[in-house]
Design a protein around this motif. Structure first.
Motif, PDB file in Angstrom:
ATOM      1  N   ASP A   1       0.794  10.362   3.609  1.00  0.00           N
ATOM      2  CA  ASP A   1      -0.521  10.987   3.740  1.00  0.00           C
ATOM      3  C   ASP A   1      -1.626  10.062   3.219  1.00  0.00           C
ATOM      4  O   ASP A   1      -2.729  10.006   3.785  1.00  0.00           O
ATOM      5  N   PHE A   2      -1.339   9.331   2.141  1.00  0.00           N
ATOM      6  CA  PHE A   2      -2.276   8.351   1.590  1.00  0.00           C
ATOM      7  C   PHE A   2      -2.585   7.273   2.634  1.00  0.00           C
ATOM      8  O   PHE A   2      -3.744   6.923   2.870  1.00  0.00           O
ATOM      9  N   MET A   3      -1.541   6.758   3.268  1.00  0.00           N
ATOM     10  CA  MET A   3      -1.721   5.724   4.286  1.00  0.00           C
ATOM     11  C   MET A   3      -2.532   6.257   5.473  1.00  0.00           C
ATOM     12  O   MET A   3      -3.468   5.602   5.955  1.00  0.00           O
ATOM     13  N   LYS A   4      -2.178   7.445   5.904  1.00  0.00           N
ATOM     14  CA  LYS A   4      -2.847   8.038   7.065  1.00  0.00           C
ATOM     15  C   LYS A   4      -4.313   8.346   6.765  1.00  0.00           C
ATOM     16  O   LYS A   4      -5.208   8.066   7.585  1.00  0.00           O
TER      17      LYS A   4
ATOM     18  N   LEU B   1       0.830  -1.202   0.000  1.00  0.00           N
ATOM     19  CA  LEU B   1       0.000   0.000   0.000  1.00  0.00           C
ATOM     20  C   LEU B   1       0.871   1.260   0.000  1.00  0.00           C
ATOM     21  O   LEU B   1       0.591   2.220  -0.724  1.00  0.00           O
ATOM     22  N   ALA B   2       1.926   1.242   0.793  1.00  0.00           N
ATOM     23  CA  ALA B   2       2.818   2.400   0.866  1.00  0.00           C
ATOM     24  C   ALA B   2       3.557   2.616  -0.441  1.00  0.00           C
ATOM     25  O   ALA B   2       3.694   3.757  -0.919  1.00  0.00           O
ATOM     26  N   ILE B   3       4.025   1.534  -1.047  1.00  0.00           N
ATOM     27  CA  ILE B   3       4.771   1.633  -2.299  1.00  0.00           C
ATOM     28  C   ILE B   3       3.888   2.162  -3.423  1.00  0.00           C
ATOM     29  O   ILE B   3       4.276   3.069  -4.171  1.00  0.00           O
ATOM     30  N   ILE B   4       2.696   1.616  -3.546  1.00  0.00           N
ATOM     31  CA  ILE B   4       1.814   2.081  -4.623  1.00  0.00           C
ATOM     32  C   ILE B   4       1.324   3.491  -4.325  1.00  0.00           C
ATOM     33  O   ILE B   4       1.134   4.305  -5.249  1.00  0.00           O
ATOM     34  N   GLY B   5       1.144   3.827  -3.062  1.00  0.00           N
ATOM     35  CA  GLY B   5       0.812   5.208  -2.711  1.00  0.00           C
ATOM     36  C   GLY B   5       1.903   6.162  -3.169  1.00  0.00           C
ATOM     37  O   GLY B   5       1.621   7.263  -3.655  1.00  0.00           O
ATOM     38  N   HIS B   6       3.152   5.731  -3.036  1.00  0.00           N
ATOM     39  CA  HIS B   6       4.287   6.520  -3.516  1.00  0.00           C
ATOM     40  C   HIS B   6       4.206   6.726  -5.027  1.00  0.00           C
ATOM     41  O   HIS B   6       4.407   7.844  -5.525  1.00  0.00           O
ATOM     42  N   GLU B   7       3.890   5.661  -5.747  1.00  0.00           N
ATOM     43  CA  GLU B   7       3.801   5.757  -7.206  1.00  0.00           C
ATOM     44  C   GLU B   7       2.654   6.663  -7.641  1.00  0.00           C
ATOM     45  O   GLU B   7       2.783   7.436  -8.592  1.00  0.00           O
ATOM     46  N   ILE B   8       1.531   6.564  -6.939  1.00  0.00           N
ATOM     47  CA  ILE B   8       0.400   7.450  -7.239  1.00  0.00           C
ATOM     48  C   ILE B   8       0.810   8.897  -6.999  1.00  0.00           C
ATOM     49  O   ILE B   8       0.420   9.812  -7.731  1.00  0.00           O
TER      50      ILE B   8
ATOM     51  N   SER C   1      11.173  12.545  -2.539  1.00  0.00           N
ATOM     52  CA  SER C   1      10.786  12.903  -1.174  1.00  0.00           C
ATOM     53  C   SER C   1       9.333  13.373  -1.124  1.00  0.00           C
ATOM     54  O   SER C   1       8.592  13.045  -0.181  1.00  0.00           O
ATOM     55  N   GLN C   2       8.912  14.117  -2.137  1.00  0.00           N
ATOM     56  CA  GLN C   2       7.521  14.574  -2.193  1.00  0.00           C
ATOM     57  C   GLN C   2       6.566  13.391  -2.374  1.00  0.00           C
ATOM     58  O   GLN C   2       5.476  13.374  -1.790  1.00  0.00           O
ATOM     59  N   ALA C   3       6.984  12.401  -3.171  1.00  0.00           N
ATOM     60  CA  ALA C   3       6.167  11.199  -3.341  1.00  0.00           C
ATOM     61  C   ALA C   3       6.121  10.384  -2.050  1.00  0.00           C
ATOM     62  O   ALA C   3       5.099   9.756  -1.740  1.00  0.00           O
ATOM     63  N   ASP C   4       7.213  10.391  -1.292  1.00  0.00           N
ATOM     64  CA  ASP C   4       7.211   9.735   0.020  1.00  0.00           C
ATOM     65  C   ASP C   4       6.172  10.389   0.934  1.00  0.00           C
ATOM     66  O   ASP C   4       5.429   9.705   1.647  1.00  0.00           O
ATOM     67  N   ASP C   5       6.141  11.722   0.919  1.00  0.00           N
ATOM     68  CA  ASP C   5       5.162  12.448   1.740  1.00  0.00           C
ATOM     69  C   ASP C   5       3.740  12.106   1.311  1.00  0.00           C
ATOM     70  O   ASP C   5       2.851  11.924   2.155  1.00  0.00           O
ATOM     71  N   TYR C   6       3.542  12.022  -0.009  1.00  0.00           N
ATOM     72  CA  TYR C   6       2.210  11.676  -0.518  1.00  0.00           C
ATOM     73  C   TYR C   6       1.819  10.284  -0.025  1.00  0.00           C
ATOM     74  O   TYR C   6       0.679  10.052   0.390  1.00  0.00           O
TER      75      TYR C   6
ATOM     76  N   HIS D   1      -6.373   6.948   4.749  1.00  0.00           N
ATOM     77  CA  HIS D   1      -7.228   5.767   4.623  1.00  0.00           C
ATOM     78  C   HIS D   1      -7.164   4.839   5.832  1.00  0.00           C
ATOM     79  O   HIS D   1      -7.749   3.753   5.823  1.00  0.00           O
ATOM     80  N   GLY D   2      -6.471   5.276   6.871  1.00  0.00           N
ATOM     81  CA  GLY D   2      -6.427   4.479   8.092  1.00  0.00           C
ATOM     82  C   GLY D   2      -5.542   3.262   8.024  1.00  0.00           C
ATOM     83  O   GLY D   2      -5.697   2.315   8.804  1.00  0.00           O
ATOM     84  N   TYR D   3      -4.572   3.277   7.095  1.00  0.00           N
ATOM     85  CA  TYR D   3      -3.627   2.169   7.007  1.00  0.00           C
ATOM     86  C   TYR D   3      -2.489   2.382   7.999  1.00  0.00           C
ATOM     87  O   TYR D   3      -2.283   3.475   8.512  1.00  0.00           O
ATOM     88  N   ASN D   4      -1.733   1.339   8.227  1.00  0.00           N
ATOM     89  CA  ASN D   4      -0.603   1.397   9.146  1.00  0.00           C
ATOM     90  C   ASN D   4       0.582   2.073   8.475  1.00  0.00           C
ATOM     91  O   ASN D   4       1.252   1.482   7.628  1.00  0.00           O
ATOM     92  N   VAL D   5       0.873   3.314   8.859  1.00  0.00           N
ATOM     93  CA  VAL D   5       1.939   4.073   8.210  1.00  0.00           C
ATOM     94  C   VAL D   5       3.308   3.461   8.458  1.00  0.00           C
ATOM     95  O   VAL D   5       4.267   3.753   7.719  1.00  0.00           O
ATOM     96  N   VAL D   6       3.429   2.615   9.478  1.00  0.00           N
ATOM     97  CA  VAL D   6       4.704   1.955   9.734  1.00  0.00           C
ATOM     98  C   VAL D   6       5.076   1.048   8.557  1.00  0.00           C
ATOM     99  O   VAL D   6       6.249   0.733   8.354  1.00  0.00           O
TER     100      VAL D   6
END
Length: 269
Positions: free
Chosen positions: A196-199, A123-130, A188-193, A201-206
Protein backbone atom coordinates in the motif's frame (compact mmCIF):
# COMPACT_ATOMS: atom_id res chain seq x y z
CA UNK A 1 23.97 -6.15 15.47
CA UNK A 2 21.72 -9.10 15.30
CA UNK A 3 18.68 -10.18 13.40
CA UNK A 4 15.56 -8.42 12.24
CA UNK A 5 13.57 -7.96 9.00
CA UNK A 6 12.12 -6.46 10.58
CA UNK A 7 12.13 -5.29 10.53
CA UNK A 8 13.15 -6.89 9.08
CA UNK A 9 12.96 -8.89 7.60
CA UNK A 10 16.48 -9.78 6.50
CA UNK A 11 19.73 -11.19 7.98
CA UNK A 12 21.71 -10.30 11.01
CA UNK A 13 24.81 -8.49 12.08
CA UNK A 14 26.61 -8.71 15.42
CA UNK A 15 26.94 -5.94 17.98
CA UNK A 16 30.08 -5.81 20.07
CA UNK A 17 28.46 -5.86 23.48
CA UNK A 18 29.37 -7.43 26.79
CA UNK A 19 26.20 -7.89 28.80
CA UNK A 20 26.73 -9.60 32.14
CA UNK A 21 23.20 -10.98 32.34
CA UNK A 22 21.90 -14.53 32.32
CA UNK A 23 19.86 -14.94 29.11
CA UNK A 24 17.77 -17.78 30.49
CA UNK A 25 16.81 -15.69 33.49
CA UNK A 26 15.94 -12.73 31.27
CA UNK A 27 13.74 -14.78 28.99
CA UNK A 28 11.84 -16.24 31.96
CA UNK A 29 11.52 -12.83 33.59
CA UNK A 30 10.25 -11.28 30.39
CA UNK A 31 7.57 -13.91 29.95
CA UNK A 32 6.35 -13.32 33.52
CA UNK A 33 6.53 -9.55 33.45
CA UNK A 34 5.38 -8.68 29.97
CA UNK A 35 1.66 -8.80 30.72
CA UNK A 36 2.03 -6.96 34.02
CA UNK A 37 3.90 -3.88 32.80
CA UNK A 38 1.86 -0.89 31.68
CA UNK A 39 3.70 0.23 28.55
CA UNK A 40 2.66 3.24 26.45
CA UNK A 41 3.67 4.31 22.96
CA UNK A 42 5.66 7.10 24.59
CA UNK A 43 7.56 4.53 26.68
CA UNK A 44 8.33 2.49 23.57
CA UNK A 45 9.51 5.54 21.65
CA UNK A 46 11.75 6.76 24.48
CA UNK A 47 13.39 3.37 25.01
CA UNK A 48 13.73 2.72 21.28
CA UNK A 49 15.48 6.07 20.86
CA UNK A 50 17.96 5.14 23.58
CA UNK A 51 18.54 1.71 22.07
CA UNK A 52 19.12 3.09 18.59
CA UNK A 53 21.50 5.73 19.95
CA UNK A 54 23.49 2.88 21.49
CA UNK A 55 23.51 1.01 18.17
CA UNK A 56 24.64 4.13 16.32
CA UNK A 57 27.71 4.38 18.56
CA UNK A 58 28.57 0.70 18.15
CA UNK A 59 28.39 0.53 14.38
CA UNK A 60 30.11 2.44 11.61
CA UNK A 61 27.56 4.96 10.35
CA UNK A 62 27.88 6.32 6.82
CA UNK A 63 28.63 10.04 6.72
CA UNK A 64 26.49 12.58 4.91
CA UNK A 65 28.78 12.54 1.83
CA UNK A 66 29.06 8.75 1.66
CA UNK A 67 27.49 7.29 -1.53
CA UNK A 68 25.24 5.06 0.58
CA UNK A 69 23.86 8.02 2.54
CA UNK A 70 23.40 10.04 -0.63
CA UNK A 71 21.45 7.21 -2.23
CA UNK A 72 19.23 6.65 0.82
CA UNK A 73 18.53 10.38 1.14
CA UNK A 74 17.60 10.54 -2.52
CA UNK A 75 15.12 7.71 -2.02
CA UNK A 76 13.56 8.82 1.27
CA UNK A 77 13.99 12.59 1.51
CA UNK A 78 10.25 13.06 1.04
CA UNK A 79 9.41 10.53 3.74
CA UNK A 80 10.57 12.46 6.79
CA UNK A 81 7.03 12.05 8.10
CA UNK A 82 5.24 8.98 6.83
CA UNK A 83 1.65 8.23 7.80
CA UNK A 84 2.00 10.53 10.82
CA UNK A 85 5.28 8.92 11.93
CA UNK A 86 8.41 11.14 12.05
CA UNK A 87 11.29 9.18 10.53
CA UNK A 88 15.06 9.46 10.56
CA UNK A 89 17.42 7.40 8.40
CA UNK A 90 21.01 6.21 8.62
CA UNK A 91 23.16 3.59 6.90
CA UNK A 92 25.31 1.13 8.82
CA UNK A 93 28.46 0.18 6.92
CA UNK A 94 28.40 -3.52 7.80
CA UNK A 95 28.81 -6.75 5.89
CA UNK A 96 25.49 -8.33 6.84
CA UNK A 97 22.17 -7.85 5.03
CA UNK A 98 19.43 -6.19 7.05
CA UNK A 99 17.20 -3.19 7.67
CA UNK A 100 15.01 -2.25 10.60
CA UNK A 101 12.72 0.43 11.96
CA UNK A 102 12.04 1.14 15.63
CA UNK A 103 9.14 2.58 17.58
CA UNK A 104 10.71 6.06 17.67
CA UNK A 105 10.78 6.23 13.87
CA UNK A 106 14.47 5.40 13.49
CA UNK A 107 15.18 3.53 10.25
CA UNK A 108 18.57 1.87 9.82
CA UNK A 109 19.63 0.25 6.56
CA UNK A 110 22.70 -1.95 6.19
CA UNK A 111 25.03 -1.13 3.31
CA UNK A 112 25.21 -4.75 2.17
CA UNK A 113 21.43 -4.76 1.72
CA UNK A 114 21.76 -1.68 -0.46
CA UNK A 115 24.42 -3.51 -2.51
CA UNK A 116 21.94 -6.15 -3.72
CA UNK A 117 18.60 -4.33 -3.80
CA UNK A 118 17.36 -1.90 -6.42
CA UNK A 119 15.78 1.40 -5.40
CA UNK A 120 12.26 -0.02 -5.75
CA UNK A 121 13.22 -3.05 -3.67
CA UNK A 122 14.68 -0.86 -0.92
CA UNK A 123 11.52 1.23 -0.90
CA UNK A 124 9.44 -1.93 -0.46
CA UNK A 125 11.65 -3.28 2.32
CA UNK A 126 11.66 -0.07 4.32
CA UNK A 127 7.93 0.29 3.72
CA UNK A 128 7.59 -3.15 5.32
CA UNK A 129 9.60 -2.03 8.34
CA UNK A 130 7.54 1.14 8.70
CA UNK A 131 4.48 -1.12 8.66
CA UNK A 132 5.76 -2.95 11.73
CA UNK A 133 6.02 0.39 13.54
CA UNK A 134 2.59 1.63 12.45
CA UNK A 135 1.01 -1.70 13.41
CA UNK A 136 2.70 -1.42 16.85
CA UNK A 137 4.61 -4.66 16.37
CA UNK A 138 7.75 -2.68 17.19
CA UNK A 139 6.18 -1.45 20.43
CA UNK A 140 5.69 -5.05 21.54
CA UNK A 141 9.28 -5.85 20.56
CA UNK A 142 10.63 -2.92 22.62
CA UNK A 143 8.54 -3.94 25.63
CA UNK A 144 9.82 -7.50 25.54
CA UNK A 145 13.41 -6.36 24.97
CA UNK A 146 13.19 -3.97 27.93
CA UNK A 147 11.94 -6.68 30.26
CA UNK A 148 14.71 -9.02 29.17
CA UNK A 149 17.43 -6.41 29.54
CA UNK A 150 16.19 -5.32 32.96
CA UNK A 151 15.75 -8.97 34.06
CA UNK A 152 12.40 -7.82 35.40
CA UNK A 153 10.00 -10.22 37.07
CA UNK A 154 6.24 -9.93 37.40
CA UNK A 155 6.40 -8.23 40.81
CA UNK A 156 8.64 -5.40 39.71
CA UNK A 157 6.87 -5.07 36.37
CA UNK A 158 3.52 -4.59 38.10
CA UNK A 159 4.77 -1.28 39.50
CA UNK A 160 4.32 0.13 36.00
CA UNK A 161 7.51 2.16 36.29
CA UNK A 162 10.03 2.22 33.45
CA UNK A 163 13.49 2.28 35.01
CA UNK A 164 16.59 3.63 33.27
CA UNK A 165 18.86 0.98 31.78
CA UNK A 166 22.57 0.74 32.52
CA UNK A 167 25.11 0.65 29.68
CA UNK A 168 25.40 -3.14 29.85
CA UNK A 169 21.61 -3.43 29.90
CA UNK A 170 21.38 -1.08 26.90
CA UNK A 171 23.63 -3.46 24.98
CA UNK A 172 21.38 -6.39 25.80
CA UNK A 173 18.32 -4.26 25.06
CA UNK A 174 19.66 -3.35 21.61
CA UNK A 175 20.42 -6.97 20.81
CA UNK A 176 16.98 -8.05 22.04
CA UNK A 177 15.27 -5.54 19.75
CA UNK A 178 17.14 -6.96 16.80
CA UNK A 179 16.41 -10.52 17.91
CA UNK A 180 12.68 -9.80 18.10
CA UNK A 181 10.52 -12.16 16.07
CA UNK A 182 7.19 -11.07 14.68
CA UNK A 183 4.40 -13.53 14.06
CA UNK A 184 3.66 -14.68 10.54
CA UNK A 185 0.41 -12.72 10.73
CA UNK A 186 2.33 -9.56 11.66
CA UNK A 187 4.76 -10.16 8.81
CA UNK A 188 1.90 -10.57 6.35
CA UNK A 189 0.25 -7.39 7.63
CA UNK A 190 3.55 -5.52 7.20
CA UNK A 191 3.77 -6.90 3.65
CA UNK A 192 0.32 -5.44 2.96
CA UNK A 193 1.42 -2.11 4.43
CA UNK A 194 4.50 -2.13 2.19
CA UNK A 195 2.44 -2.77 -0.93
CA UNK A 196 0.00 0.00 0.00
CA UNK A 197 2.94 2.33 0.74
CA UNK A 198 4.40 1.66 -2.71
CA UNK A 199 1.06 2.10 -4.43
CA UNK A 200 0.15 5.27 -2.54
CA UNK A 201 3.36 7.01 -3.53
CA UNK A 202 3.35 5.84 -7.13
CA UNK A 203 6.31 3.50 -6.79
CA UNK A 204 6.68 0.28 -8.75
CA UNK A 205 4.99 -2.36 -6.58
CA UNK A 206 6.78 -5.08 -8.54
CA UNK A 207 9.82 -4.03 -6.48
CA UNK A 208 8.20 -5.77 -3.50
CA UNK A 209 7.88 -8.93 -5.59
CA UNK A 210 11.51 -8.93 -6.73
CA UNK A 211 12.72 -8.13 -3.20
CA UNK A 212 11.03 -11.28 -1.90
CA UNK A 213 12.39 -13.28 -4.82
CA UNK A 214 15.89 -12.17 -3.82
CA UNK A 215 15.19 -13.12 -0.20
CA UNK A 216 14.18 -16.56 -1.42
CA UNK A 217 17.47 -16.83 -3.31
CA UNK A 218 19.41 -15.70 -0.25
CA UNK A 219 17.63 -18.34 1.82
CA UNK A 220 18.94 -21.00 -0.53
CA UNK A 221 22.52 -19.82 -0.32
CA UNK A 222 25.11 -22.22 1.09
CA UNK A 223 26.19 -19.47 3.47
CA UNK A 224 22.68 -18.62 4.65
CA UNK A 225 22.46 -20.73 7.82
CA UNK A 226 21.85 -17.72 10.12
CA UNK A 227 19.52 -16.17 7.57
CA UNK A 228 17.49 -19.36 7.30
CA UNK A 229 17.20 -19.64 11.08
CA UNK A 230 16.05 -16.04 11.42
CA UNK A 231 13.61 -16.31 8.53
CA UNK A 232 12.01 -19.47 9.95
CA UNK A 233 9.48 -17.31 11.79
CA UNK A 234 8.54 -15.49 8.57
CA UNK A 235 6.11 -16.60 5.87
CA UNK A 236 7.82 -18.32 2.94
CA UNK A 237 9.56 -15.67 0.79
CA UNK A 238 8.42 -17.27 -2.49
CA UNK A 239 4.79 -17.31 -1.30
CA UNK A 240 5.11 -13.68 -0.24
CA UNK A 241 6.38 -12.80 -3.71
CA UNK A 242 3.42 -14.58 -5.29
CA UNK A 243 0.99 -12.73 -3.00
CA UNK A 244 2.45 -9.43 -4.22
CA UNK A 245 2.10 -10.60 -7.82
CA UNK A 246 -1.58 -11.49 -7.28
CA UNK A 247 -2.32 -8.06 -5.78
CA UNK A 248 -0.48 -6.29 -8.60
CA UNK A 249 -2.35 -8.32 -11.24
CA UNK A 250 -5.67 -7.52 -9.55
CA UNK A 251 -4.76 -3.82 -9.51
CA UNK A 252 -3.69 -3.94 -13.15
CA UNK A 253 -0.12 -2.82 -12.40
CA UNK A 254 1.77 -6.09 -12.82
CA UNK A 255 4.74 -6.03 -15.18
CA UNK A 256 6.76 -9.22 -15.48
CA UNK A 257 10.33 -8.42 -14.36
CA UNK A 258 11.69 -11.58 -15.92
CA UNK A 259 14.16 -13.80 -14.08
CA UNK A 260 15.24 -12.37 -10.71
CA UNK A 261 18.86 -12.98 -9.76
CA UNK A 262 21.21 -11.78 -7.06
CA UNK A 263 23.64 -9.19 -8.44
CA UNK A 264 27.34 -9.98 -8.44
CA UNK A 265 28.35 -6.31 -8.21
CA UNK A 266 27.19 -3.55 -5.86
CA UNK A 267 24.08 -1.66 -6.93
CA UNK A 268 25.28 1.85 -6.02
CA UNK A 269 23.35 4.60 -7.75
Amino acid sequence: MKKILSTVFLVAATLSVSAQINLGKMTKAASKGVSALSFSNADAQKLAKEGVAYMDTHNKVAGAKDPYSIRLKKLFAKHQNEDGLPLNYKVYLVSDINAFACADGSVRVFSSLMDIMTDDELLAIIGHEIGHVKNEDSKDAVKSAYLRAAAMDAASASSGKIEALSQSQLGEFANSILDAKHSKKQESQADDYSYDFMKKHGYNVVGAYTAFKKLALLGGSAKATSFQKMMSSHPDSEKRAQNIKKRAEKDGVWKDPGEVTLPTTKLKK
